[in-house]
Design a protein around this motif. Sequence first.
Motif, PDB file in Angstrom:
ATOM      1  N   SER A 258     -14.809 -36.717  -4.743  1.00  0.00           N
ATOM      2  CA  SER A 258     -13.352 -36.758  -4.593  1.00  0.00           C
ATOM      3  C   SER A 258     -12.692 -35.561  -5.261  1.00  0.00           C
ATOM      4  CB  SER A 258     -12.794 -38.061  -5.197  1.00  0.00           C
ATOM      5  OG  SER A 258     -13.152 -39.173  -4.435  1.00  0.00           O
ATOM      6  N   VAL A 259     -13.174 -35.195  -6.458  1.00  0.00           N
ATOM      7  CA  VAL A 259     -12.598 -34.056  -7.175  1.00  0.00           C
ATOM      8  C   VAL A 259     -12.756 -32.773  -6.361  1.00  0.00           C
ATOM      9  CG1 VAL A 259     -12.847 -32.592  -9.223  1.00  0.00           C
ATOM     10  CG2 VAL A 259     -12.883 -35.076  -9.460  1.00  0.00           C
ATOM     11  N   LEU A 260     -13.944 -32.539  -5.824  1.00  0.00           N
ATOM     12  CA  LEU A 260     -14.185 -31.304  -5.069  1.00  0.00           C
ATOM     13  C   LEU A 260     -13.504 -31.338  -3.701  1.00  0.00           C
ATOM     14  CD1 LEU A 260     -17.921 -30.669  -5.955  1.00  0.00           C
ATOM     15  CD2 LEU A 260     -15.919 -29.442  -6.805  1.00  0.00           C
ATOM     16  N   LEU A 261     -13.446 -32.500  -3.088  1.00  0.00           N
ATOM     17  CA  LEU A 261     -12.787 -32.609  -1.789  1.00  0.00           C
ATOM     18  C   LEU A 261     -11.304 -32.286  -1.913  1.00  0.00           C
ATOM     19  CD1 LEU A 261     -12.976 -33.375   1.193  1.00  0.00           C
ATOM     20  CD2 LEU A 261     -12.708 -35.776   0.546  1.00  0.00           C
ATOM     21  N   ALA A 262     -10.648 -32.876  -2.913  1.00  0.00           N
ATOM     22  CA  ALA A 262      -9.213 -32.633  -3.099  1.00  0.00           C
ATOM     23  C   ALA A 262      -8.951 -31.284  -3.740  1.00  0.00           C
ATOM     24  CB  ALA A 262      -8.609 -33.745  -3.962  1.00  0.00           C
ATOM     25  N   GLY A 263      -9.771 -30.930  -4.731  1.00  0.00           N
ATOM     26  CA  GLY A 263      -9.487 -29.742  -5.518  1.00  0.00           C
ATOM     27  C   GLY A 263      -9.839 -28.434  -4.840  1.00  0.00           C
ATOM     28  N   VAL A 264     -10.824 -28.465  -3.930  1.00  0.00           N
ATOM     29  CA  VAL A 264     -11.318 -27.212  -3.366  1.00  0.00           C
ATOM     30  C   VAL A 264     -11.346 -27.226  -1.836  1.00  0.00           C
ATOM     31  CG1 VAL A 264     -13.250 -25.606  -3.296  1.00  0.00           C
ATOM     32  CG2 VAL A 264     -12.725 -26.794  -5.422  1.00  0.00           C
ATOM     33  N   LEU A 265     -11.939 -28.243  -1.230  1.00  0.00           N
ATOM     34  CA  LEU A 265     -12.165 -28.207   0.210  1.00  0.00           C
ATOM     35  C   LEU A 265     -10.877 -28.178   1.017  1.00  0.00           C
ATOM     36  CD1 LEU A 265     -15.094 -28.807  -0.691  1.00  0.00           C
ATOM     37  CD2 LEU A 265     -15.300 -30.258   1.332  1.00  0.00           C
ATOM     38  N   LEU A 266      -9.852 -28.888   0.561  1.00  0.00           N
ATOM     39  CA  LEU A 266      -8.589 -28.864   1.296  1.00  0.00           C
ATOM     40  C   LEU A 266      -7.977 -27.465   1.302  1.00  0.00           C
ATOM     41  CD1 LEU A 266      -6.808 -32.174   0.132  1.00  0.00           C
ATOM     42  CD2 LEU A 266      -8.564 -31.852   1.885  1.00  0.00           C
ATOM     43  N   LYS A 267      -8.268 -26.688   0.262  1.00  0.00           N
ATOM     44  CA  LYS A 267      -7.689 -25.344   0.151  1.00  0.00           C
ATOM     45  C   LYS A 267      -8.288 -24.377   1.167  1.00  0.00           C
ATOM     46  CE  LYS A 267      -5.896 -27.276  -3.406  1.00  0.00           C
ATOM     47  NZ  LYS A 267      -6.485 -28.586  -3.207  1.00  0.00           N
ATOM     48  N   MET A 268      -9.457 -24.718   1.708  1.00  0.00           N
ATOM     49  CA  MET A 268     -10.081 -23.833   2.685  1.00  0.00           C
ATOM     50  C   MET A 268      -9.221 -23.720   3.940  1.00  0.00           C
ATOM     51  SD  MET A 268     -13.937 -25.259   2.076  1.00  0.00           S
ATOM     52  CE  MET A 268     -14.623 -24.505   3.532  1.00  0.00           C
ATOM     53  N   GLY A 269      -8.570 -24.818   4.325  1.00  0.00           N
ATOM     54  CA  GLY A 269      -7.710 -24.791   5.499  1.00  0.00           C
ATOM     55  C   GLY A 269      -6.487 -23.922   5.300  1.00  0.00           C
ATOM     56  N   THR A 270      -5.788 -24.124   4.187  1.00  0.00           N
ATOM     57  CA  THR A 270      -4.574 -23.340   3.945  1.00  0.00           C
ATOM     58  C   THR A 270      -4.913 -21.881   3.649  1.00  0.00           C
ATOM     59  OG1 THR A 270      -4.631 -24.154   1.655  1.00  0.00           O
ATOM     60  CG2 THR A 270      -3.185 -25.289   3.182  1.00  0.00           C
ATOM     61  N   TYR A 271      -6.044 -21.628   2.984  1.00  0.00           N
ATOM     62  CA  TYR A 271      -6.479 -20.248   2.742  1.00  0.00           C
ATOM     63  C   TYR A 271      -6.714 -19.527   4.064  1.00  0.00           C
ATOM     64  CZ  TYR A 271      -9.559 -16.349   1.527  1.00  0.00           C
ATOM     65  OH  TYR A 271     -10.125 -15.108   1.421  1.00  0.00           O
ATOM     66  N   GLY A 272      -7.348 -20.207   5.023  1.00  0.00           N
ATOM     67  CA  GLY A 272      -7.593 -19.598   6.326  1.00  0.00           C
ATOM     68  C   GLY A 272      -6.306 -19.228   7.042  1.00  0.00           C
ATOM     69  N   LEU A 273      -5.283 -20.071   6.902  1.00  0.00           N
ATOM     70  CA  LEU A 273      -3.995 -19.747   7.516  1.00  0.00           C
ATOM     71  C   LEU A 273      -3.415 -18.463   6.928  1.00  0.00           C
ATOM     72  CD1 LEU A 273      -2.338 -23.292   7.670  1.00  0.00           C
ATOM     73  CD2 LEU A 273      -3.075 -21.916   9.623  1.00  0.00           C
TER      74      LEU A 273
END
Length: 521
Positions: A258-273
């Motif tokens: 949960s920590v890595l999913l919320a803290g890091v993985l979600l940011k991959m989408g916005t970073y790509g934008l």
Amino acid sequence: MNDTALQYVLAATVALPLLGAAGALLPAPPGLRGRSPDQAVLRHGVTVTGAVLILAIVLAAGFDHDHPARMQGTTDLSWIPALRIHLHLGVDGISLPLLVLTALLTFLCALYSYFHLPAGGSAKSFVALLLLLETGTLATFAVLDLMLFFLAFETVLIPMYFLIARWGGGDRERSALRFIVYTLLGSVVMLLGLLLIGIKAGTFDMVALATDNGSHLGHSTQLIAVLAIGLGLAVKAPMWPLHSWLPDAHTAAPTAGSVLLAGVLLKMGTYGLVRIVLPDTPDGIQTFAPYLAAFAVVGIVYGSLACLQLARQGNGGDLKRLIAYSSVGHMGFVLLGIASLNPTGVNGALFANIAHGLITGLLFFLVGAVKDRYGSSDLDQLAGRTGAALYGRAPRLGGLLAFAAVASLGLPGLAGFWGEMLAMFGSFDPAAGLSRPAYLTFTAVAAFGTLLTAGYLLTVVRRICMGDKDTAELTPALPDVRGYEFAAWTPLAALTVVAGLWPAALLGLTDPAVRSLLGGH
């Protein structure tokens, strides 16, 4: 530090977790086994992630902070000449904070799991998957080739799937399957958009594409590319209404997942934008930006209303599920900032990315600790008739939970405030060509969402931390914050305060890089 040294540090930062994942599957040398093979491999995980964190800190220290818009530490080697794909790595003011955040959160998860490994599969598999996940995430933020970006983006799916399916809680297999199906479908559509850009522009190099600023891409090509890439990234972001995989995945995932999913993985989408869509397809995103902003503010209000519903007494709301829905709202501010298409909003989005990683990572650590102590994360079971009374039964844990909650609602002086405020400032005065009345409406709706956010988070604090003092004193005492928990949580709490009091440290990195991307320089 000179650029050659920085190049080796960046390459080592990305490669070391992959080597560590392979090493985790090997038998431990006799002198390093400790009390058990499990302890040896868990220690290996802490050592490797700790070394990666040190490398990330060295990378940040050696970074030329006077020129954050310039790609530094670059490696550019031809990999598949026939397809013009290069092993191209580099770091600038946009990617550097995300690399450090990834290294920090993965190390803290490895440290926490050394003392508190979730039940499920073997320790070897857990550590190997954790390190493979770190490799994919770090590579996503470091690569500068569209095809490598896609490969790194996909690399994280398999380890996260198994972390949920093997070490998760109830309904974990269905939640893991839903996670991977949603994200894989989004990735297939995204791949088509990336191929379209690369073929039409004649290169997959992200630096060249950003410099070109879409001049070699027709308007129709840009529209199709934005739609395809945006859909894939929106699933990972997660943007309403493509978010429905997230609450189930968070509820079922182990604490580290949960920590890595919320803290890091979600940011991959916005970073790509920010990294791909804004500079490569400026005309296309100009057309779709109002729709992105509209979906963002719907997500802000929807996520907050869902949290209010879960927080109400008698609804059987799960605390992990509530925080997952809160992520939909918080990431809505990130998407709103990006949709403003101006430096203020995009800088706010990048700041909110980091703040969300710190605060929500801390919240999931704390909720995992509460669940371990009470045996449940169901709000009605935790609160009951008299309240969980954390202030009386475990005051340090209760105090940290209250701190994380007020940071998440955007209290001035803490990290959560600046990103959301700057995103709304950017939306208040969007880029030329965007409808200001529409964006003023979006800003007003987002501001209303901040009030809803305060409502549900304060409700959670009241129900979990407060309670009948006399009754609480009669119930068995709970273990307060343990030593390893203190070690895992303190850096996140401290950085939340530092980022809130000294936002210029982060904005000074991102602002020149953002202006360069938006200007195509």
